[in-house]
Design a protein around this motif. Structure first.
Motif, PDB file in Angstrom:
ATOM      1  N   UNK A 262       0.800  -1.231   0.000  1.00  0.00           N
ATOM      2  CA  UNK A 262       0.000   0.000   0.000  1.00  0.00           C
ATOM      3  C   UNK A 262       0.834   1.283   0.000  1.00  0.00           C
ATOM      4  N   UNK A 263       2.062   1.233   0.491  1.00  0.00           N
ATOM      5  CA  UNK A 263       2.893   2.442   0.538  1.00  0.00           C
ATOM      6  C   UNK A 263       3.883   2.527  -0.615  1.00  0.00           C
ATOM      7  N   UNK A 264       4.409   1.397  -1.008  1.00  0.00           N
ATOM      8  CA  UNK A 264       5.410   1.363  -2.065  1.00  0.00           C
ATOM      9  C   UNK A 264       4.812   0.631  -3.263  1.00  0.00           C
ATOM     10  N   UNK A 265       5.122   1.108  -4.438  1.00  0.00           N
ATOM     11  CA  UNK A 265       4.514   0.576  -5.657  1.00  0.00           C
ATOM     12  C   UNK A 265       5.165  -0.734  -6.078  1.00  0.00           C
ATOM     13  N   UNK A 266       4.768  -1.838  -5.430  1.00  0.00           N
ATOM     14  CA  UNK A 266       5.234  -3.133  -5.898  1.00  0.00           C
ATOM     15  C   UNK A 266       4.193  -4.206  -5.645  1.00  0.00           C
ATOM     16  N   UNK A 267       4.295  -5.254  -6.470  1.00  0.00           N
ATOM     17  CA  UNK A 267       3.500  -6.466  -6.302  1.00  0.00           C
ATOM     18  C   UNK A 267       4.463  -7.568  -5.895  1.00  0.00           C
ATOM     19  N   UNK A 268       3.954  -8.577  -5.200  1.00  0.00           N
ATOM     20  CA  UNK A 268       4.813  -9.678  -4.806  1.00  0.00           C
ATOM     21  C   UNK A 268       4.029 -10.943  -4.573  1.00  0.00           C
ATOM     22  N   UNK A 269       4.740 -12.061  -4.596  1.00  0.00           N
ATOM     23  CA  UNK A 269       4.133 -13.351  -4.274  1.00  0.00           C
ATOM     24  C   UNK A 269       4.741 -13.836  -2.959  1.00  0.00           C
ATOM     25  N   UNK A 270       3.871 -14.268  -2.048  1.00  0.00           N
ATOM     26  CA  UNK A 270       4.289 -14.730  -0.727  1.00  0.00           C
ATOM     27  C   UNK A 270       4.996 -16.077  -0.864  1.00  0.00           C
ATOM     28  N   UNK A 271       6.227 -16.166  -0.295  1.00  0.00           N
ATOM     29  CA  UNK A 271       6.903 -17.465  -0.276  1.00  0.00           C
ATOM     30  C   UNK A 271       7.223 -17.931   1.135  1.00  0.00           C
ATOM     31  N   UNK A 272       7.018 -17.071   2.135  1.00  0.00           N
ATOM     32  CA  UNK A 272       7.202 -17.470   3.532  1.00  0.00           C
ATOM     33  C   UNK A 272       6.501 -16.440   4.417  1.00  0.00           C
ATOM     34  N   UNK A 273       6.138 -16.872   5.629  1.00  0.00           N
ATOM     35  CA  UNK A 273       5.435 -15.995   6.567  1.00  0.00           C
ATOM     36  C   UNK A 273       6.071 -16.131   7.942  1.00  0.00           C
ATOM     37  N   UNK A 274       6.331 -15.000   8.592  1.00  0.00           N
ATOM     38  CA  UNK A 274       6.750 -14.972   9.991  1.00  0.00           C
ATOM     39  C   UNK A 274       5.535 -14.529  10.809  1.00  0.00           C
ATOM     40  N   UNK A 275       5.179 -15.222  11.889  1.00  0.00           N
ATOM     41  CA  UNK A 275       4.007 -14.842  12.675  1.00  0.00           C
ATOM     42  C   UNK A 275       4.113 -13.433  13.277  1.00  0.00           C
ATOM     43  N   UNK A 276       5.345 -12.979  13.495  1.00  0.00           N
ATOM     44  CA  UNK A 276       5.610 -11.601  13.926  1.00  0.00           C
ATOM     45  C   UNK A 276       6.978 -11.209  13.386  1.00  0.00           C
ATOM     46  N   UNK A 277       7.329  -9.949  13.521  1.00  0.00           N
ATOM     47  CA  UNK A 277       8.589  -9.430  12.990  1.00  0.00           C
ATOM     48  C   UNK A 277       9.769 -10.308  13.375  1.00  0.00           C
ATOM     49  N   UNK A 278      10.588 -10.691  12.401  1.00  0.00           N
ATOM     50  CA  UNK A 278      11.748 -11.553  12.648  1.00  0.00           C
ATOM     51  C   UNK A 278      12.944 -11.117  11.810  1.00  0.00           C
ATOM     52  N   UNK A 279      13.097  -9.821  11.628  1.00  0.00           N
ATOM     53  CA  UNK A 279      14.243  -9.303  10.892  1.00  0.00           C
ATOM     54  C   UNK A 279      15.150  -8.592  11.890  1.00  0.00           C
ATOM     55  N   UNK A 280      16.168  -7.909  11.411  1.00  0.00           N
ATOM     56  CA  UNK A 280      17.133  -7.264  12.303  1.00  0.00           C
ATOM     57  C   UNK A 280      16.637  -5.899  12.783  1.00  0.00           C
ATOM     58  N   UNK A 281      17.163  -5.462  13.918  1.00  0.00           N
ATOM     59  CA  UNK A 281      16.837  -4.121  14.427  1.00  0.00           C
ATOM     60  C   UNK A 281      17.331  -3.051  13.458  1.00  0.00           C
ATOM     61  N   UNK A 282      18.456  -3.325  12.793  1.00  0.00           N
ATOM     62  CA  UNK A 282      18.984  -2.375  11.809  1.00  0.00           C
ATOM     63  C   UNK A 282      17.964  -2.160  10.683  1.00  0.00           C
TER      64      UNK A 282
END
Length: 110
Positions: free
Chosen positions: A18-38
């Motif tokens: 909704x904010x950035x103009x891209x489409x994508x296909x889901x290949x994995x799901x994290x139940x909650x945020x699981x990326x780096x603090x950076x």
């Protein structure tokens, strides 16, 4: 302990951001945020999503490039175009595009 909610989008579903103009296909799901603090801190605070929601790994495309994206559920909606993505890695993860979504490749199990 916070309760996890079920993911709204499934593997193989095509979504748009909704904010950035891209489409994508889901290949994995994290139940909650699981990326780096950076990664988290790099998002402008005014548009930074809550961590306690599903986050999706996407093969993404915009008008200029193909890449892998990580996006919160709150920033995604179903893509209604019915068109496949022009992403070079789609064939690695999915067998085919059928009726508006991708069919994941079968995995061998023990």
């Amino acid at each position: 302990m916070t309760e996890q909610r079920a993911a709204k989008f499934g593997i193989g579903q095509v979504v748009k951001h909704s904010l950035f103009e891209f489409r994508g296909v889901v290949f994995d799901v994290d139940p909650k945020f699981a990326n780096t603090d950076e990664w988290w801190q790099a998002i402008p605070e005014s548009v930074r999503p809550e961590k306690d929601q599903p986050f999706y790994h996407l093969l993404a495309v915009n008008g200029e490039s193909a890449y892998v994206a990580y996006a919160s559920e709150g920033n995604l909606s179903p893509d209604e175009t019915g068109k496949p993505l022009e992403h070079p890695q789609v064939g690695l993860l999915f067998e085919r595009f059928c009726e508006g979504r991708y069919v994941p490749k079968s995995r061998l199990s023990n």
